[in-house]
Motif scaffolding. Structure first.
Motif, PDB file in Angstrom:
ATOM      1  N   THR A  34      54.456  43.680  22.387  1.00  0.00           N
ATOM      2  CA  THR A  34      53.186  42.980  22.613  1.00  0.00           C
ATOM      3  C   THR A  34      53.234  42.065  23.839  1.00  0.00           C
ATOM      4  OG1 THR A  34      53.818  41.143  21.137  1.00  0.00           O
ATOM      5  CG2 THR A  34      52.645  43.017  20.148  1.00  0.00           C
ATOM      6  N   LYS A  35      54.257  42.204  24.666  1.00  0.00           N
ATOM      7  CA  LYS A  35      54.356  41.342  25.845  1.00  0.00           C
ATOM      8  C   LYS A  35      53.163  41.564  26.770  1.00  0.00           C
ATOM      9  CE  LYS A  35      57.530  44.656  27.958  1.00  0.00           C
ATOM     10  NZ  LYS A  35      58.947  44.921  28.214  1.00  0.00           N
ATOM     11  N   GLY A  36      52.835  40.530  27.523  1.00  0.00           N
ATOM     12  CA  GLY A  36      51.629  40.553  28.342  1.00  0.00           C
ATOM     13  C   GLY A  36      51.821  41.111  29.739  1.00  0.00           C
ATOM     14  N   ILE A  37      50.763  41.028  30.518  1.00  0.00           N
ATOM     15  CA  ILE A  37      50.743  41.588  31.866  1.00  0.00           C
ATOM     16  C   ILE A  37      51.773  40.925  32.780  1.00  0.00           C
ATOM     17  CG2 ILE A  37      49.325  41.825  33.948  1.00  0.00           C
ATOM     18  CD1 ILE A  37      48.598  43.784  31.734  1.00  0.00           C
ATOM     19  N   ILE A  38      51.961  39.609  32.643  1.00  0.00           N
ATOM     20  CA  ILE A  38      52.915  38.924  33.522  1.00  0.00           C
ATOM     21  C   ILE A  38      54.318  39.485  33.333  1.00  0.00           C
ATOM     22  CG2 ILE A  38      54.054  36.715  34.024  1.00  0.00           C
ATOM     23  CD1 ILE A  38      51.417  35.315  33.501  1.00  0.00           C
ATOM     24  N   ALA A  39      54.797  39.559  32.083  1.00  0.00           N
ATOM     25  CA  ALA A  39      56.139  40.071  31.811  1.00  0.00           C
ATOM     26  C   ALA A  39      56.262  41.533  32.235  1.00  0.00           C
ATOM     27  CB  ALA A  39      56.470  39.921  30.326  1.00  0.00           C
ATOM     28  N   ARG A  40      55.247  42.335  31.948  1.00  0.00           N
ATOM     29  CA  ARG A  40      55.293  43.757  32.303  1.00  0.00           C
ATOM     30  C   ARG A  40      55.299  43.963  33.816  1.00  0.00           C
ATOM     31  NH1 ARG A  40      53.832  47.106  27.807  1.00  0.00           N
ATOM     32  NH2 ARG A  40      53.211  45.836  26.007  1.00  0.00           N
ATOM     33  N   SER A  41      54.529  43.147  34.523  1.00  0.00           N
ATOM     34  CA  SER A  41      54.441  43.278  35.979  1.00  0.00           C
ATOM     35  C   SER A  41      55.756  42.899  36.657  1.00  0.00           C
ATOM     36  CB  SER A  41      53.301  42.403  36.523  1.00  0.00           C
ATOM     37  OG  SER A  41      52.066  42.818  36.006  1.00  0.00           O
ATOM     38  N   VAL A  42      56.340  41.773  36.226  1.00  0.00           N
ATOM     39  CA  VAL A  42      57.614  41.338  36.810  1.00  0.00           C
ATOM     40  C   VAL A  42      58.699  42.375  36.523  1.00  0.00           C
ATOM     41  CG1 VAL A  42      59.429  39.584  36.714  1.00  0.00           C
ATOM     42  CG2 VAL A  42      57.026  38.891  36.697  1.00  0.00           C
ATOM     43  N   GLU A  43      58.687  42.907  35.312  1.00  0.00           N
ATOM     44  CA  GLU A  43      59.654  43.948  34.927  1.00  0.00           C
ATOM     45  C   GLU A  43      59.523  45.162  35.845  1.00  0.00           C
ATOM     46  OE1 GLU A  43      59.665  46.446  31.013  1.00  0.00           O
ATOM     47  OE2 GLU A  43      60.533  44.485  30.544  1.00  0.00           O
ATOM     48  N   LYS A  44      58.284  45.558  36.118  1.00  0.00           N
ATOM     49  CA  LYS A  44      58.022  46.714  36.982  1.00  0.00           C
ATOM     50  C   LYS A  44      58.482  46.446  38.411  1.00  0.00           C
ATOM     51  CE  LYS A  44      56.187  50.847  37.339  1.00  0.00           C
ATOM     52  NZ  LYS A  44      56.759  51.988  36.605  1.00  0.00           N
ATOM     53  N   ILE A  45      58.198  45.248  38.902  1.00  0.00           N
ATOM     54  CA  ILE A  45      58.577  44.877  40.267  1.00  0.00           C
ATOM     55  C   ILE A  45      60.095  44.899  40.435  1.00  0.00           C
ATOM     56  CG2 ILE A  45      58.735  42.892  41.834  1.00  0.00           C
ATOM     57  CD1 ILE A  45      56.038  44.027  42.128  1.00  0.00           C
ATOM     58  N   ILE A  46      60.802  44.292  39.481  1.00  0.00           N
ATOM     59  CA  ILE A  46      62.270  44.229  39.573  1.00  0.00           C
ATOM     60  C   ILE A  46      62.870  45.624  39.467  1.00  0.00           C
ATOM     61  CG2 ILE A  46      64.342  43.432  38.363  1.00  0.00           C
ATOM     62  CD1 ILE A  46      62.811  40.829  37.766  1.00  0.00           C
ATOM     63  N   GLU A  47      62.333  46.423  38.560  1.00  0.00           N
ATOM     64  CA  GLU A  47      62.810  47.802  38.384  1.00  0.00           C
ATOM     65  C   GLU A  47      62.618  48.611  39.676  1.00  0.00           C
ATOM     66  OE1 GLU A  47      60.584  51.314  36.241  1.00  0.00           O
ATOM     67  OE2 GLU A  47      61.489  50.018  34.715  1.00  0.00           O
ATOM     68  N   ALA A  48      61.448  48.478  40.303  1.00  0.00           N
ATOM     69  CA  ALA A  48      61.157  49.214  41.539  1.00  0.00           C
ATOM     70  C   ALA A  48      61.993  48.714  42.711  1.00  0.00           C
ATOM     71  CB  ALA A  48      59.674  49.095  41.866  1.00  0.00           C
ATOM     72  N   SER A  49      62.238  47.402  42.762  1.00  0.00           N
ATOM     73  CA  SER A  49      63.032  46.845  43.871  1.00  0.00           C
ATOM     74  C   SER A  49      64.473  47.325  43.815  1.00  0.00           C
ATOM     75  CB  SER A  49      62.974  45.309  43.854  1.00  0.00           C
ATOM     76  OG  SER A  49      63.638  44.771  42.717  1.00  0.00           O
ATOM     77  N   VAL A  50      65.009  47.482  42.597  1.00  0.00           N
ATOM     78  CA  VAL A  50      66.373  48.002  42.434  1.00  0.00           C
ATOM     79  C   VAL A  50      66.446  49.433  42.980  1.00  0.00           C
ATOM     80  CG1 VAL A  50      68.102  48.742  40.741  1.00  0.00           C
ATOM     81  CG2 VAL A  50      66.960  46.524  40.477  1.00  0.00           C
ATOM     82  N   GLY A  51      65.405  50.227  42.699  1.00  0.00           N
ATOM     83  CA  GLY A  51      65.366  51.595  43.203  1.00  0.00           C
ATOM     84  C   GLY A  51      65.300  51.640  44.718  1.00  0.00           C
ATOM     85  N   LEU A  52      64.551  50.715  45.319  1.00  0.00           N
ATOM     86  CA  LEU A  52      64.402  50.686  46.775  1.00  0.00           C
ATOM     87  C   LEU A  52      65.658  50.181  47.477  1.00  0.00           C
ATOM     88  CD1 LEU A  52      60.723  49.396  46.982  1.00  0.00           C
ATOM     89  CD2 LEU A  52      61.554  51.619  47.768  1.00  0.00           C
ATOM     90  N   GLU A  53      66.491  49.428  46.755  1.00  0.00           N
ATOM     91  CA  GLU A  53      67.750  48.952  47.344  1.00  0.00           C
ATOM     92  C   GLU A  53      68.657  50.123  47.724  1.00  0.00           C
ATOM     93  OE1 GLU A  53      69.576  46.065  44.798  1.00  0.00           O
ATOM     94  OE2 GLU A  53      68.060  44.522  45.237  1.00  0.00           O
ATOM     95  N   LYS A  54      68.531  51.218  46.986  1.00  0.00           N
ATOM     96  CA  LYS A  54      69.322  52.421  47.297  1.00  0.00           C
ATOM     97  C   LYS A  54      68.890  53.045  48.626  1.00  0.00           C
ATOM     98  CE  LYS A  54      69.819  53.350  42.342  1.00  0.00           C
ATOM     99  NZ  LYS A  54      69.366  54.192  41.212  1.00  0.00           N
TER     100      LYS A  54
END
Length: 248
Positions: A34-54
């Motif tokens: 039930t987490k909200g948009i803020i937690a989901r958005s930050v999670e998505k950003i961090i996940e995508a940034s890790v992928g781009l580091e490669k």
């Protein structure tokens, strides 16, 4: 849309609707599923940034959390200042084109938990009061601002984007909310800034030469997201109760 902030876009997500329609829950949510948009958005950003580091990118992120109460900007991460300090909205060109408030506390965000901790602290300092329509009515607009800087050394590139997650105070009719005194002043400020936001949307859609961004602190601050390299999404929160149908 959220990931566009990693590409240097100025991104904004609003939750909009009348008082008591679930805007704050949309943005903050609960735990786990039930987490909200803020937690989901930050999670998505961090996940995508890790992928781009490669691919050679290196990202750093900082966040601040403010509220606009009675057309005054407050720093929710420094509640001990008794909100006496006046914070000014600065020209976005000085901050890579992102919305910027001088003097507010910015903290590094390297994980979802760091962002959640920041949100919990800010939520405890937010202005809420009981009205006849809502026991925990938000009396201010709150904005979680995530500043993202990406550098690709080999390519000589630098990107500056930002993600603004906005929990708007709810529109309300005085005849129903029973607002008096300080609550009435808050209601007038809330409704005026929401009207200003509507005026900006109307002017943009009509392709008018003048967009009235400076008619309120909210639209002034978020102007970079509503123009140029901006991307904006609005969640419209609809109350299911029959007595709310007219306002909805």
């Amino acid at each position: 849309l959220v990931q566009s902030a990693l590409d240097g876009y100025k991104v904004c997500l609003f939750s909009y609707g009348q008082t008591g329609s679930g805007k704050t829950y949309t943005m903050l949510g609960g735990q786990g599923e039930t987490k909200g948009i803020i937690a989901r958005s930050v999670e998505k950003i961090i996940e995508a940034s890790v992928g781009l580091e490669k691919k050679g990118w290196k990202y750093s992120m900082e966040a601040c959390f403010i509220e606009i109460y009675n057309e005054t900007v407050r720093d929710l991460l420094q509640p001990g200042t008794a909100h006496s300090q006046r914070y000014s909205i600065q020209n976005a060109k000085t901050s890579g084109g992102c919305p910027f408030v001088a003097g507010v506390m910015r903290e590094p965000v390297g994980s979802v938990e760091a962002a959640n901790s920041l949100v919990r602290r800010a939520s405890a300092a937010r202005a809420v009061e009981a009205t006849q329509m809502n026991d925990t009515s938000s009396r201010s607009h709150t904005i979680f601002m995530l500043y993202i800087t990406g550098v690709h050394k080999d390519a000589g590139q630098k990107l500056e984007g930002c993600l603004n997650l906005v929990d708007l105070a709810g529109s309300e009719r005085v005849s129903r909310s029973g607002a008096q005194g300080a609550r009435l002043k808050e209601t007038c400020a809330i409704n005026k800034s929401l009207s200003s936001l509507g005026d900006v949307f109307t002017a943009i859609s009509a392709k008018q030469s003048h967009i009235p961004f400076r008619n309120s602190k909210l639209t002034h601050l978020l102007a970079p997201c509503l123009s140029g390299d901006g991307k904006t999404l609005m969640f419209v929160n609809v109350s299911p109760e029959a007595q709310d149908a007219e306002e909805t």
